[in-house]
Scaffold this active site. Structure first.
Site, PDB file in Angstrom:
ATOM      1  N   SER A 202       0.922  -1.188  -0.039  1.00 12.99           N
ATOM      2  CA  SER A 202      -0.047  -0.197  -0.178  1.00 12.99           C
ATOM      3  C   SER A 202       0.967   1.350  -0.112  1.00 12.99           C
ATOM      4  O   SER A 202       2.136   1.232   0.407  1.00 12.99           O
ATOM      5  CB  SER A 202      -1.015   0.020   1.194  1.00 12.99           C
ATOM      6  OG  SER A 202      -1.717   1.209   1.421  1.00 12.99           O
ATOM      7  N   TYR A 215      -2.347  -0.857  10.609  1.00 11.64           N
ATOM      8  CA  TYR A 215      -2.394  -1.189   8.836  1.00 11.64           C
ATOM      9  C   TYR A 215      -1.385  -0.909   8.380  1.00 11.64           C
ATOM     10  O   TYR A 215      -0.563  -1.641   7.644  1.00 11.64           O
ATOM     11  CB  TYR A 215      -3.807  -0.898   8.543  1.00 11.64           C
ATOM     12  CG  TYR A 215      -3.780  -0.985   6.921  1.00 11.64           C
ATOM     13  CD1 TYR A 215      -4.517  -2.227   6.471  1.00 11.64           C
ATOM     14  CD2 TYR A 215      -3.739   0.099   6.005  1.00 11.64           C
ATOM     15  CE1 TYR A 215      -4.468  -2.299   4.986  1.00 11.64           C
ATOM     16  CE2 TYR A 215      -3.503   0.030   4.698  1.00 11.64           C
ATOM     17  CZ  TYR A 215      -4.155  -1.055   4.132  1.00 11.64           C
ATOM     18  OH  TYR A 215      -4.105  -1.481   2.925  1.00 11.64           O
TER      19      TYR A 215
END
Length: 314
Positions: A202, A215
């Site tokens: 990400s 995360y």
């Protein structure tokens, strides 16, 4: 539609999400509006955008692949595009997402070319035995393993880390990292020269995330895992890479954010070159590229950014 930015030039008719909320892990079938998984944006000679269905041309013919989180979001696009390129695909998904799994099976059956069968394996990869069972089930069905896509992940928003639920944070780590570790461990003995592993990272691995610290931390670890495994598996002839998306319209977003924050989410964001979130279909081709040794045989240990240029304004 609230949050819609009329200055955004795109062929995707509904690029701004509506107000919506789901429970984890989220379903594509409940997205509002529905995301695009196989239509790619193209531009004609006059600079006008239009959508074109991803067809495939046999680049992965004869290969087999496991795609975790393959029932929805980015994973659905990857699985469908792999199948349209001729690969035999097993998707791994949580049992609660059976509706999405049924939908992708029906979508795959309509392939004009390539594989028309999607093998579905319900499993919770946080269970080590389940991870081993996924590999065993895939081999039982297809007989070999050429491509492993570690895509499944979890995120839970917490804007004040002093209030973070440590049990939830542990589940994020177990889902995003330990599940990937387990599946990779049990896949390696079956990956021969020319095979590959592709991990979903990400943009938050480099930029961080104020509201999703746990995360983004796991995504940073995935980048390091990718580089480390690339070195370890180099002599085996197995390439290991990652794709780092920016904001993407997937069920994970409304399942981990408030309904209000989803309205017009990421539209007009100055950190994004195109001023809008990505559709899953815009991520899939990067995975096809990395899976196709004919095009990416010299690429390993790479984290490929597919995030609308958002690194440059971090």
């Amino acid at each position: 539609m609230a949050g819609q930015d009329n200055d955004v030039v795109t062929a995707y008719p509904n690029h701004a999400p509506n107000k919506q909320e789901q429970n984890l892990p989220g379903l594509d079938a409940k997205m509002d509006p529905l995301a695009s998984h196989t239509q790619l944006e193209k531009w004609d000679e006059n600079g006008k955008p239009y959508l074109e269905e991803y067809a495939g041309n046999g680049r992965l013919k004869g290969k087999t692949a496991i795609v975790t989180g393959g029932d929805s979001g980015i994973g659905r696009s990857v699985a469908l595009m792999f199948a349209r390129e001729g690969a035999n695909v097993s998707i791994v998904y949580l049992p609660a997402e059976q509706k999405d799994a049924d939908d992708i099976v029906a979508m795959c059956a309509k392939n004009a070319m390539g594989s028309k069968e999607m093998h579905c394996i319900p499993a919770d990869l946080m269970d080590e035995k389940a991870a081993k069972g996924v590999v065993d089930e895939h081999l039982k069905k297809w007989g070999r393993l050429d491509i492993l896509v570690n895509n499944a992940s979890k995120q839970i928003e917490c804007k004040d880390f002093s209030q973070v639920d440590l049990a939830q944070a542990e589940s994020v780590v177990r889902s995003n990292l330990l599940g990937m570790f387990a599946l990779t461990k049990y896949s390696i003995p079956h990956l021969g020269r020319g095979a590959c592993i592709i991990n979903s990272s990400s943009v938050t691995a480099r930029k961080g995330s104020l509201g999703m610290v746990d995360y983004s931390s796991t995504k940073g670890a995935i980048d390091t895992f990718t580089r480390s495994m690339a070195g370890q598996l180099m002599k085996k002839g197995v390439r290991v890479n990652a794709v780092a998306p920016g904001p993407v319209v997937t069920p994970l977003q409304p399942a981990s954010r408030s309904g209000e924050s989803m309205e017009g989410w990421a539209v007009g964001e100055p950190a994004l070159l195109w001023q809008r979130p990505s559709q899953p279909a815009e991520q899939g081709p990067a995975y096809v590229f990395l899976a196709d040794a004919g095009q990416s045989n010299q690429i390993t240990g790479c984290v490929l950014p597919v995030n609308s240029g958002s690194y440059f304004t971090s």
